[in-house]
Design an enzyme around this catalytic site. Structure first.
Site, short mmCIF file in Angstrom:
data_model
loop_
_atom_site.label_atom_id
_atom_site.label_comp_id
_atom_site.label_asym_id
_atom_site.label_seq_id
_atom_site.Cartn_x
_atom_site.Cartn_y
_atom_site.Cartn_z
N LYS A 1 -0.46 11.59 5.80
CA LYS A 1 -0.14 10.52 6.74
C LYS A 1 0.53 9.35 6.03
O LYS A 1 1.54 8.80 6.49
CB LYS A 1 -1.42 10.06 7.44
CG LYS A 1 -1.27 8.90 8.40
CD LYS A 1 -1.61 7.54 7.78
CE LYS A 1 -3.06 7.45 7.36
NZ LYS A 1 -3.40 6.11 6.81
N LYS B 1 0.83 -1.21 0.00
CA LYS B 1 0.00 0.00 0.00
C LYS B 1 0.87 1.26 0.00
O LYS B 1 0.54 2.26 -0.66
CB LYS B 1 -0.93 0.00 1.21
CG LYS B 1 -1.84 1.25 1.30
CD LYS B 1 -2.71 1.40 0.06
CE LYS B 1 -3.52 2.71 0.07
NZ LYS B 1 -4.59 2.71 1.07
#
Length: 290
Positions: free
Chosen positions: A236, A168
């Site tokens: 983030k 990811k």
């Protein structure tokens, strides 16, 4: 069909839970937002007043949460209330280290754990065509396949615990970089007096084609940055990417630049906008923002 506890019914979690209900699963959800719980009830699911209430009796426990702190906050309650042998699927995007810690602690308490971050944004969740990168064991992956088939289109076991999060991170690296380049292409064409819409149509049909061009070029040209995935969350994720690269002892200079562009978008007050709002940063750098 499975009894499923679904924790986190936000932009991504809400449609995913709805798909599971429509597939015939018994879904009990928990979220801090009452509107999210109401949507699940309207879709035919049930709502719980706490994580513990949602998890009790569940065969499958799912979390779809914003970041590490939220996963770390709910996981002890999951551990204390999960049935032995329950399957825990974390669709959240968090650090590989947190996923590995969760897997270790879960295994010690008889919980089967998969980290399964997704890509595809809100549209992918709504259309049930998410790409899912999974870390864990083959046996647990096989057990989770009916869930993945319901909410996604592409899903692969990519390695042991934490591996899904590394993939990811790579995904977000490519996505962020692509948005940055599409933004520069738009600014270049518009500044040169070119028909940018026609130009992007041509790009989308050639070697520069991408999923981002397919689904985002019109909204970017219209400066419609309604969030499907917020700048705040991509910021983030860039932190996760840089940390992962440091741990793997590899250089990602393009990734570092993209991280700075996304940080600039956040600093300019665009954190709540879609990550395609990198266009606003690119316009600002060229003095073309209005």
């Amino acid at each position: 069909m499975s009894r499923i506890a679904f924790i986190g019914l936000g932009i991504m979690g809400s449609p995913m839970a709805g798909h599971l209900v429509r597939a015939g699963h018994e879904v009990t959800g928990f979220d801090l937002g009452q509107d999210a719980l109401a949507r699940l009830r309207a879709a035919g699911g049930a709502s719980a007043g706490s994580v513990a209430e949602a998890v009790k009796g569940a065969e499958v426990i799912i979390t779809m949460l914003p970041a590490d702190p939220q996963v770390e906050a709910v996981f002890p309650e999951i551990l204390d209330n999960a049935e032995p042998g329950a399957l825990y699927i974390d669709f959240s995007t968090i650090t590989p280290q947190t996923s590995q810690k969760v897997a270790r602690e879960g295994a010690a308490r008889g919980l089967r754990v998969l980290d399964a971050p997704v890509s595809g944004g809100e549209k992918g969740a709504v259309d049930a065509v998410l790409s899912i990168m999974v870390g864990g064991s083959q046996e647990d992956f096989d057990a989770a396949t009916p869930i993945f088939e319901t909410v996604g289109r592409t899903f692969r076991l990519v390695g042991p615990a934490g591996a899904g999060q590394y993939v990811k991170a790579a995904n977000q690296l490519v996505v962020g970089g692509t948005y940055a380049l599409v933004a520069e292409a738009i600014v270049l064409m518009e500044a040169a007096g070119v028909d940018a819409a026609a130009g992007l149509d041509v790009l989308a049909g050639g070697l520069a084609a991408s999923r981002i061009l397919d689904i985002k070029r019109e909204s970017m040209l219209a400066r419609d940055f309604q969030p499907g995935f917020r700048i705040d969350l991509h910021h983030k994720d860039m932190g996760i990417i840089l940390d992962a690269a440091r741990g793997a002892e590899v250089a990602i200079p393009m990734g570092a630049l993209v991280a700075q562009l996304i940080a600039a978008a956040r600093a300019q007050g665009h954190g709540g906008l879609d990550h395609s709002a990198l266009l606003k940063v690119t316009e600002s750098l060229s003095g073309r923002d209005n």
